[in-house]
Motif scaffolding. Structure first.
Motif, PDB file in Angstrom:
ATOM      1  N   THR A  69       0.848  -1.227   0.049  1.00 39.86           N
ATOM      2  CA  THR A  69      -0.006   0.093   0.085  1.00 39.86           C
ATOM      3  C   THR A  69       0.945   1.279  -0.126  1.00 39.86           C
ATOM      4  O   THR A  69       1.845   1.263   0.751  1.00 39.86           O
ATOM      5  CB  THR A  69      -0.928  -0.034   1.321  1.00 39.86           C
ATOM      6  N   THR A  70       0.766   2.095  -0.551  1.00 36.98           N
ATOM      7  CA  THR A  70       1.485   3.334  -0.800  1.00 36.98           C
ATOM      8  C   THR A  70       0.376   4.526  -0.212  1.00 36.98           C
ATOM      9  O   THR A  70      -0.729   4.457  -0.034  1.00 36.98           O
ATOM     10  CB  THR A  70       1.778   3.881  -2.365  1.00 36.98           C
ATOM     11  N   PRO A  71       1.281   5.584   0.061  1.00 39.35           N
ATOM     12  CA  PRO A  71       0.385   6.687   0.675  1.00 39.35           C
ATOM     13  C   PRO A  71      -0.643   7.100  -0.098  1.00 39.35           C
ATOM     14  O   PRO A  71      -1.727   7.652   0.324  1.00 39.35           O
ATOM     15  CB  PRO A  71       1.406   7.767   1.059  1.00 39.35           C
ATOM     16  N   ALA A  72      -0.417   7.273  -1.449  1.00 36.13           N
ATOM     17  CA  ALA A  72      -1.240   7.635  -2.327  1.00 36.13           C
ATOM     18  C   ALA A  72      -2.509   6.924  -2.447  1.00 36.13           C
ATOM     19  O   ALA A  72      -3.697   7.170  -2.559  1.00 36.13           O
ATOM     20  CB  ALA A  72      -0.776   7.780  -3.945  1.00 36.13           C
ATOM     21  N   ALA A  73      -2.343   5.598  -2.286  1.00 33.17           N
ATOM     22  CA  ALA A  73      -3.236   4.614  -2.203  1.00 33.17           C
ATOM     23  C   ALA A  73      -4.557   4.724  -1.056  1.00 33.17           C
ATOM     24  O   ALA A  73      -5.594   4.370  -1.065  1.00 33.17           O
ATOM     25  CB  ALA A  73      -2.945   3.108  -2.298  1.00 33.17           C
ATOM     26  N   THR A  74      -3.854   5.213   0.026  1.00 32.35           N
ATOM     27  CA  THR A  74      -4.667   5.353   1.329  1.00 32.35           C
ATOM     28  C   THR A  74      -5.692   6.585   0.989  1.00 32.35           C
ATOM     29  O   THR A  74      -6.620   6.549   1.546  1.00 32.35           O
ATOM     30  CB  THR A  74      -3.762   5.576   2.304  1.00 32.35           C
ATOM     31  N   GLY A  75      -5.233   7.558   0.375  1.00 30.60           N
ATOM     32  CA  GLY A  75      -5.875   8.828  -0.086  1.00 30.60           C
ATOM     33  C   GLY A  75      -5.944   9.414   1.474  1.00 30.60           C
ATOM     34  O   GLY A  75      -7.047  10.191   1.391  1.00 30.60           O
ATOM     35  N   MET A  76      -5.028   9.468   2.186  1.00 30.26           N
ATOM     36  CA  MET A  76      -5.172  10.235   3.530  1.00 30.26           C
ATOM     37  C   MET A  76      -3.862  11.012   3.702  1.00 30.26           C
ATOM     38  O   MET A  76      -2.797  10.443   3.496  1.00 30.26           O
ATOM     39  CB  MET A  76      -5.122   9.050   4.690  1.00 30.26           C
ATOM     40  N   ALA A  77      -4.134  12.029   3.966  1.00 34.87           N
ATOM     41  CA  ALA A  77      -3.172  13.246   4.178  1.00 34.87           C
ATOM     42  C   ALA A  77      -2.082  12.742   5.387  1.00 34.87           C
ATOM     43  O   ALA A  77      -0.906  13.474   5.463  1.00 34.87           O
ATOM     44  CB  ALA A  77      -3.416  14.717   4.323  1.00 34.87           C
ATOM     45  N   ALA A  78      -2.772  12.080   6.190  1.00 36.06           N
ATOM     46  CA  ALA A  78      -1.885  11.579   7.437  1.00 36.06           C
ATOM     47  C   ALA A  78      -0.776  11.035   7.242  1.00 36.06           C
ATOM     48  O   ALA A  78       0.231  10.608   8.036  1.00 36.06           O
ATOM     49  CB  ALA A  78      -2.906  10.849   8.466  1.00 36.06           C
ATOM     50  N   MET A  79      -0.733  10.264   5.728  1.00 35.68           N
ATOM     51  CA  MET A  79       0.496   9.435   5.620  1.00 35.68           C
ATOM     52  C   MET A  79       1.485  10.171   5.120  1.00 35.68           C
ATOM     53  O   MET A  79       2.733   9.750   4.618  1.00 35.68           O
ATOM     54  CB  MET A  79       0.154   8.194   4.589  1.00 35.68           C
ATOM     55  N   GLY A  99      -4.886   2.416  32.974  1.00 38.42           N
ATOM     56  CA  GLY A  99      -4.208   2.036  34.193  1.00 38.42           C
ATOM     57  C   GLY A  99      -4.180   0.486  34.228  1.00 38.42           C
ATOM     58  O   GLY A  99      -3.564  -0.327  35.408  1.00 38.42           O
ATOM     59  N   GLN A 100      -5.305  -0.161  33.549  1.00 39.11           N
ATOM     60  CA  GLN A 100      -5.556  -1.599  33.485  1.00 39.11           C
ATOM     61  C   GLN A 100      -5.114  -2.224  32.361  1.00 39.11           C
ATOM     62  O   GLN A 100      -4.649  -3.600  32.087  1.00 39.11           O
ATOM     63  CB  GLN A 100      -6.817  -1.956  33.878  1.00 39.11           C
ATOM     64  N   TYR A 101      -5.125  -1.716  31.211  1.00 41.55           N
ATOM     65  CA  TYR A 101      -4.627  -2.194  29.888  1.00 41.55           C
ATOM     66  C   TYR A 101      -3.799  -1.287  29.364  1.00 41.55           C
ATOM     67  O   TYR A 101      -3.784   0.001  29.461  1.00 41.55           O
ATOM     68  CB  TYR A 101      -6.065  -2.401  29.136  1.00 41.55           C
ATOM     69  N   THR A 102      -2.993  -1.549  28.204  1.00 42.45           N
ATOM     70  CA  THR A 102      -1.966  -0.965  27.613  1.00 42.45           C
ATOM     71  C   THR A 102      -2.680  -0.036  26.574  1.00 42.45           C
ATOM     72  O   THR A 102      -3.309  -0.690  25.511  1.00 42.45           O
ATOM     73  CB  THR A 102      -1.012  -1.930  26.944  1.00 42.45           C
ATOM     74  N   VAL A 103      -2.349   1.133  26.782  1.00 46.67           N
ATOM     75  CA  VAL A 103      -2.681   2.023  25.489  1.00 46.67           C
ATOM     76  C   VAL A 103      -1.597   2.285  24.580  1.00 46.67           C
ATOM     77  O   VAL A 103      -0.255   2.574  25.074  1.00 46.67           O
ATOM     78  CB  VAL A 103      -3.181   3.538  25.894  1.00 46.67           C
ATOM     79  N   PHE A 104      -1.519   1.840  23.215  1.00 50.03           N
ATOM     80  CA  PHE A 104      -0.353   2.174  22.523  1.00 50.03           C
ATOM     81  C   PHE A 104      -0.733   3.065  21.142  1.00 50.03           C
ATOM     82  O   PHE A 104       0.153   2.928  20.250  1.00 50.03           O
ATOM     83  CB  PHE A 104       0.197   0.533  22.014  1.00 50.03           C
ATOM     84  N   GLY A 105      -1.756   3.426  20.893  1.00 54.11           N
ATOM     85  CA  GLY A 105      -2.091   4.129  19.690  1.00 54.11           C
ATOM     86  C   GLY A 105      -3.124   4.858  19.807  1.00 54.11           C
ATOM     87  O   GLY A 105      -4.012   5.017  20.785  1.00 54.11           O
ATOM     88  N   GLN A 106      -3.764   5.760  18.722  1.00 53.37           N
ATOM     89  CA  GLN A 106      -4.622   6.480  18.541  1.00 53.37           C
ATOM     90  C   GLN A 106      -5.092   6.363  17.040  1.00 53.37           C
ATOM     91  O   GLN A 106      -4.188   6.637  16.154  1.00 53.37           O
ATOM     92  CB  GLN A 106      -4.564   7.989  19.187  1.00 53.37           C
ATOM     93  N   VAL A 107      -6.584   6.578  16.889  1.00 56.85           N
ATOM     94  CA  VAL A 107      -7.066   6.643  15.211  1.00 56.85           C
ATOM     95  C   VAL A 107      -6.677   8.154  14.813  1.00 56.85           C
ATOM     96  O   VAL A 107      -6.960   8.947  15.753  1.00 56.85           O
ATOM     97  CB  VAL A 107      -8.602   6.422  15.266  1.00 56.85           C
ATOM     98  N   LEU A 108      -5.918   8.177  13.860  1.00 51.30           N
ATOM     99  CA  LEU A 108      -5.798   9.682  13.193  1.00 51.30           C
ATOM    100  C   LEU A 108      -6.799   9.801  12.425  1.00 51.30           C
ATOM    101  O   LEU A 108      -7.280  11.079  12.076  1.00 51.30           O
ATOM    102  CB  LEU A 108      -4.382   9.732  12.554  1.00 51.30           C
ATOM    103  N   SER A 109      -7.194   9.041  11.462  1.00 48.69           N
ATOM    104  CA  SER A 109      -8.245   9.327  10.350  1.00 48.69           C
ATOM    105  C   SER A 109      -9.125   7.815  10.254  1.00 48.69           C
ATOM    106  O   SER A 109      -8.508   6.711  10.448  1.00 48.69           O
ATOM    107  CB  SER A 109      -7.776   9.675   9.223  1.00 48.69           C
ATOM    108  N   GLY A 110     -10.273   8.179  10.289  1.00 52.06           N
ATOM    109  CA  GLY A 110     -11.100   6.600   9.795  1.00 52.06           C
ATOM    110  C   GLY A 110     -11.850   6.480  11.125  1.00 52.06           C
ATOM    111  O   GLY A 110     -12.456   5.213  10.970  1.00 52.06           O
TER     112      GLY A 110
END
Length: 294
Positions: free
Chosen positions: A95-105, A253-264
């Motif tokens: 997958t390329t950034p262009a294929a995702t269509g998302m400026a976040a990439m 404090g009970q489960y690991t947070v390791f990320g966040q949705v940027l778009s979608g």
């Protein structure tokens, strides 16, 4: 989000657990109202247990389910994975950034896959990230693309694990097997790629476990937070993950947070609910592409 004993989590108080144990284990998080009823699997004891404590809690005991014969092979020795392919496994085009269509990439490049075909069983993860860099993941689902920012500085172990599995096509063809309105969308079980194993969805993993990173200061305080599923033990994380559909700070404090949705997030919100009124068939996670900052 694991299950073993058929259990009922009522409020947050602890009661006795059943003496007999089923042959499978599922991973589940406590629901917002503090109640979670699980039915026994075929051949499992029909008794119930209650679990808890103060704050958010999960309950899981029992033994891990046997790996799918179509999705897994013997575990590799050392850290090198043993290639395992499913009959219908295909290698998606990069997958390329262009294929995702998302400026976040913008400003990110795709990380090459480590394997040509899907691998679903390991003895451990390899070190594949540089915590000093920023990593993002594009989940290509049946409902559309979701771009995730992975926080390697706050949760380097969980991020490395997710990236390692994704680069081996581990998540290809799996399903969001547990989606609950106003709570979470959960996926990451390799067995969920096989409809014949639906009774066991929620029991699968990569063949190893690792410890949670719960003191990194990140919280489940909004929709779109990416967390690791686990059992009662802090050392029971594997491959299953979830994305919050609403704030669920009682999990912090009970489960690991390791990320966040940027778009979608609209895509996540639109995933088919698998529990409650109008529950339907889980949506596919076609593939995950990892990107790293240039």
């Amino acid at each position: 989000m694991l299950k073993s004993l058929p259990l009922v989590l009522i409020g947050l108080s602890l009661a006795a657990c059943a003496p007999t144990m089923p042959a499978v284990t599922r991973t589940y998080t406590l629901q917002p109202n503090g109640t979670l009823a699980l039915t026994a699997d075929s051949g499992a004891a029909g008794t119930a247990a209650t679990a808890a404590g103060t704050g958010a809690a999960t309950s899981q005991t029992g033994t891990a389910a046997p790996a799918s014969s179509t999705a897994t092979d013997a575990a590799a020795t050392g850290t090198a994975p043993a290639p395992v392919t499913t009959p219908d496994a295909t290698t998606p085009a990069a997958t390329t950034p262009a294929a995702t269509g998302m400026a976040a990439m913008t400003g990110f490049t795709a990380v090459p896959y480590l394997s040509a075909a899907r691998v679903t069983r390991f003895t451990g993860s390899q070190n594949v990230i540089d915590p000093a860099k920023t990593y993002r993941a594009v989940m290509k689902t049946a409902k559309g693309d979701v771009v995730l920012e992975l926080n390697a500085k706050a949760a380097p172990v969980a991020v490395n694990n997710f990236v390692f599995l994704a680069l081996n096509h581990f998540y290809d063809g799996t399903r969001f097997h547990r989606v609950i309105e106003g709570f979470v969308a959960q996926g990451g079980d390799p067995q969920s790629s096989d409809p014949a194993l639906q009774a066991q969805w929620g029991t699968g993993g990569p063949g190893y476990n690792f410890a949670a990173e719960v003191n990194n200061g990140l919280r489940f305080d909004k929709a779109g937070v990416l967390g690791m599923a686990r059992a009662a033990s802090l050392d029971s994380q594997g491959s299953q993950f979830y994305i919050t559909l609403a704030p669920a700070d009682f999990l912090s404090g009970q489960y690991t947070v390791f990320g966040q949705v940027l778009s979608g997030q609209d895509v996540v919100n639109g995933l088919t609910r698998t529990e409650g009124a109008g529950a339907g068939q889980p949506d596919l996670l076609n593939t995950v592409q990892i990107y790293v900052s240039q």
